[in-house]
Design an enzyme around this catalytic site. Sequence first.
Site, PDB file in Angstrom:
ATOM      1  N   GLU A 229       0.828  -1.197   0.000  1.00 30.16           N
ATOM      2  CA  GLU A 229       0.000   0.000   0.000  1.00 30.16           C
ATOM      3  C   GLU A 229       0.869   1.258   0.000  1.00 30.16           C
ATOM      4  O   GLU A 229       1.832   1.393   0.763  1.00 30.16           O
ATOM      5  CB  GLU A 229      -1.006   0.035   1.157  1.00 30.16           C
ATOM      6  CG  GLU A 229      -2.047   1.147   1.032  1.00 30.16           C
ATOM      7  CD  GLU A 229      -2.803   1.116  -0.304  1.00 30.16           C
ATOM      8  OE1 GLU A 229      -2.259   1.632  -1.302  1.00 30.16           O
ATOM      9  OE2 GLU A 229      -3.928   0.572  -0.356  1.00 30.16           O
ATOM     10  N   ASP A 305      -7.388  -0.332  -3.095  1.00 32.70           N
ATOM     11  CA  ASP A 305      -8.453   0.657  -3.217  1.00 32.70           C
ATOM     12  C   ASP A 305      -9.254   0.458  -4.499  1.00 32.70           C
ATOM     13  O   ASP A 305      -9.912   1.369  -4.972  1.00 32.70           O
ATOM     14  CB  ASP A 305      -7.884   2.070  -3.158  1.00 32.70           C
ATOM     15  CG  ASP A 305      -6.879   2.343  -4.272  1.00 32.70           C
ATOM     16  OD1 ASP A 305      -6.553   1.408  -5.028  1.00 32.70           O
ATOM     17  OD2 ASP A 305      -6.403   3.497  -4.380  1.00 32.70           O
TER      18      ASP A 305
END
Length: 506
Positions: A229, A305
């Site tokens: 991430e 996401d």
Amino acid sequence: MPSHIAYLRSGLTALILAAAIPLGSTAPCDIYASGNTPCIAAHSTTRALYSAYTGALYQVKRGSDNTTISIAPKSKGGSANAAAQDTFCAGTTCLITIVYDQSGRENHLTQAPPGGFKGPESNGYDNLAGAIGAPVTLNGQKVYGVFVSPGTGYRNNKVSGSATGDAAEGMYAVLDGTHYNGACCFDYGNAETNNLDTGNGHMEAIYYGDNTVWGSGAGSGPWIMADLENGLFSGQGAKQNTADPSITYRFVTAIVKGKPGTWAIRGGNGASGTLSTFYSGARPTASGYDPMHKEGAIILGIGGDNSNGAQGTFYEGVMTAGYPSDTTENSVQADIVAAKYATTSLVSGPAYSVGGTVSFKATTPGFTDRYLAHTGATVNTQVISSASSTALKQAATWTIRTGLGNSGCYSFESRDTSGSYIRHYNFGLQVAVNDGSKAFKEDATFCPQSGFTGSGTSLHAWGYPTRWIRHYANIGYIASNGGVHQFDAAASFNNDATWAISTGLS
């Protein structure tokens, strides 16, 4: 070390590892369990990942009536029954709707919902993969992988047993080393449970592609990296880890694993040989990665996401509880090699002769006097007869070339505009000059199949196996069988996407 000694040592290692795995008695998740790092999720559309597994591997839905069927192994612990899929999907399109978890924890992967990025479906969900986009063989038996086009993704946000926080875990995936791009992010692994970017260290997933925004390996890629991430990492410290090589294998075994303070990338040829370690060491020094903050969802083909611009092909993969040893992973690699992944034909139906010419005649009732042609850059259908001009006949004649983006399929060069090819752009068909780019070559490659109506040919875009060359209001598109665009309308799809082929009109 002299190269011939290294070669002999490598071969001896492979033989020792293969001998340690009795044929038919073990599979990857059996091996992980024996190493005290059991699978908490096991996903594959190609084979069983436990030697005793007989349950469903994946589910497909056909476009003709939206009914579904689950595909299981042909025998206990064996390869998928692709023939059952072929029979079920004959004469229509099929999508992969579920990739089942074989671990018993029901960590199945289904259509990814919208998140930080929305999918292309009208409700914001991602697309589903076409069921025939990635045919291969295992020990000579035809099976299908999951071909992920941009906009396609699978997810499970409520996972049982996955690592959270800084807990240890491992994962591997077998991928197509020739199918990738630089978009974000073709991943398989641990991600956020809310489909949003919740900060550094909230993911731990295998990434495959040639994106260089956050990190890279040696050469020009593609690379196995880790999506942790807000960063694709090839190692720790410098942005580039030159020990992480560009991949050239058709089948790739990719491994990422992590535990408190430590993580690793390993990889190898999924069809032969042993694994190499590309990184093993400390976590990234930026805030949030040590300790990690993993959330435990599982994603396939997308970022945490729901970043869904990437492409790739997935054949099998697992996630484990605990940090597997190199020895355990080496045995898993030997099992993967023993499965004998190999390529097979991407096409079916009437034969195409490279270097020859072809014309495509519409088969839709009321339009059978029309051929696929072009007016300038626009691909359309035009009424053509024996009395038509030579120029019009040439506009409907295409020279058959080996696929620019994949040699297993075909590209179609304009007969009257040398150097220009049929390609898709924003799902519309156009005739354009080959600019030599990877994107052009892939967009100009099409894979013929037996016609949906039982005769002729139907052609899907190589990079978008859910989309087929179709005429709609006399304009050419790559269309899905039902979808968000008007030209995706299910009515008359089979006829509109089936073409009678002949030697070129001119």
